[in-house]
Design a protein around this motif. Structure first.
Motif, short mmCIF file in Angstrom:
data_model
loop_
_atom_site.label_atom_id
_atom_site.label_comp_id
_atom_site.label_asym_id
_atom_site.label_seq_id
_atom_site.Cartn_x
_atom_site.Cartn_y
_atom_site.Cartn_z
N LEU A 149 10.27 6.54 -15.50
CA LEU A 149 9.94 5.02 -15.47
C LEU A 149 8.60 4.79 -14.23
CD1 LEU A 149 10.73 2.34 -16.38
CD2 LEU A 149 12.76 2.35 -14.61
N TRP A 150 8.74 5.35 -13.13
CA TRP A 150 7.82 5.47 -12.25
C TRP A 150 7.58 6.82 -11.68
CZ3 TRP A 150 11.52 1.25 -11.06
CH2 TRP A 150 11.16 0.16 -11.36
N PRO A 151 6.38 7.38 -11.81
CA PRO A 151 6.13 8.74 -11.30
C PRO A 151 6.01 8.91 -9.79
CG PRO A 151 4.27 7.94 -12.24
CD PRO A 151 5.22 6.80 -12.48
N PHE A 152 6.14 10.01 -9.24
CA PHE A 152 5.81 10.12 -7.85
C PHE A 152 4.34 9.67 -7.55
CE2 PHE A 152 3.89 12.78 -4.56
CZ PHE A 152 4.73 12.62 -3.56
N GLY A 153 4.38 8.75 -6.46
CA GLY A 153 3.08 8.38 -6.15
C GLY A 153 2.50 7.15 -6.61
N TYR A 154 3.40 6.62 -7.61
CA TYR A 154 3.14 5.25 -8.05
C TYR A 154 3.33 4.03 -6.94
CZ TYR A 154 4.08 0.95 -11.15
OH TYR A 154 3.99 -0.43 -11.51
N GLY A 155 2.57 3.01 -7.16
CA GLY A 155 2.61 1.98 -6.29
C GLY A 155 1.86 0.62 -6.56
N LEU A 156 2.34 -0.24 -6.07
CA LEU A 156 1.76 -1.53 -6.59
C LEU A 156 0.66 -2.19 -5.32
CD1 LEU A 156 4.99 -3.50 -7.98
CD2 LEU A 156 3.06 -2.37 -9.37
N SER A 206 0.64 -1.26 -0.10
CA SER A 206 0.01 0.04 -0.07
C SER A 206 1.07 1.34 0.01
CB SER A 206 -1.05 0.01 1.19
OG SER A 206 -0.20 -0.04 2.48
N ALA A 207 2.05 1.35 -0.04
CA ALA A 207 3.07 2.34 -0.31
C ALA A 207 3.18 2.89 -1.54
CB ALA A 207 4.56 1.96 0.23
N ARG A 208 3.65 4.29 -1.52
CA ARG A 208 3.70 4.91 -2.89
C ARG A 208 5.14 5.39 -2.82
NH1 ARG A 208 -0.24 2.83 -5.05
NH2 ARG A 208 -2.38 3.57 -4.67
N MET A 209 5.78 5.57 -4.28
CA MET A 209 6.88 6.35 -4.43
C MET A 209 7.01 7.68 -3.94
SD MET A 209 9.17 4.16 -6.15
CE MET A 209 10.17 4.97 -7.28
N PRO A 210 8.00 7.78 -2.95
CA PRO A 210 8.26 9.37 -2.60
C PRO A 210 8.93 10.30 -3.38
CG PRO A 210 9.78 7.85 -1.36
CD PRO A 210 8.89 6.87 -2.46
N TYR A 211 9.21 9.94 -4.58
CA TYR A 211 10.17 10.73 -5.52
C TYR A 211 9.63 10.06 -7.09
CZ TYR A 211 13.11 6.51 -5.21
OH TYR A 211 13.62 5.51 -5.12
N THR A 212 10.22 10.82 -8.05
CA THR A 212 9.94 10.16 -9.49
C THR A 212 11.22 9.50 -9.85
OG1 THR A 212 8.52 12.25 -9.81
CG2 THR A 212 9.64 10.94 -11.94
N TYR A 213 11.21 8.38 -10.26
CA TYR A 213 12.18 7.50 -10.64
C TYR A 213 12.34 7.74 -12.19
CZ TYR A 213 15.45 3.45 -10.53
OH TYR A 213 16.49 2.79 -10.61
#
Length: 180
Positions: free
Chosen positions: A53-60, A12-19
């Motif tokens: 590749l993965w935007p800020f806020g992206y999550g699986l 349930s986590a989200r990316m804290p930065y843009t990869y």
């Protein structure tokens, strides 16, 4: 970690930065619209995208969520108002899960080139069973929509703002300027 990888628990986590997509590329989540590279059709092409590749806020997650009924208590506001946004989040998948609901803003009218989008508030839902729903309420002061002007002061300008939660979008309007 083993429970997550085995599917016994849910992400349930989200990316804290843009990869970045490419080596040595630096793109922040709140880039200016003038920095977009894929489809540049004029100075303010709000539908253009930056290739990451993965935007800020992206999550699986092992489940899926649907957003509906996005509302705000005031369509028109002043600099001293509080804005309250509500949105229904429903677990449409087959597993229980939590969703990180993020509220973004985009200034559509500004005297400086505005950011593409800014995170204004977020909330993680309770554990929702399959078919479960939660109404999320996010409150922000209108002054949080201000930006720093060329003199180093905070400025909230009259004009429209596009607010987004998930794929749900609405437009609100500030009716007066204020400088701090």
């Amino acid at each position: 970690m083993a429970r997550l990888l085995a599917g016994d628990a849910n992400f349930s986590a989200r990316m804290p930065y843009t990869y970045p997509r490419h080596q040595a590329e630096l793109t922040t989540y709140d880039y200016r619209v003038s920095e977009e590279t894929n489809r540049m059709e004029g100075a303010y092409d709000y539908d253009a995208v930056v290739s990451v590749l993965w935007p800020f806020g992206y999550g699986l997650s092992y489940t899926s969520f649907e957003y509906d009924n996005f509302h705000v208590d005031k369509d028109t506001f002043g600099p001293d108002d509080q804005l309250t946004f509500t949105i229904d989040v429903k677990n449409t998948g087959s597993r229980a899960g939590r969703e990180a609901v993020m509220l973004f803003s985009r200034d559509l009218v500004a005297s400086l080139v505005p950011e593409n989008r800014r995170l204004r508030a977020f909330h993680k839902t309770a554990l929702l069973p399959p078919g479960g729903m939660e109404t999320v309420t996010l409150t922000i002061p209108a002054r949080n929509l201000a930006f720093v002007d060329t003199d180093g002061h905070w400025l909230l300008e009259a004009g429209e703002f596009r607010m987004q939660a998930g794929k749900q979008v609405l437009t609100i309007r500030c009716d007066e300027n204020k400088k701090w």
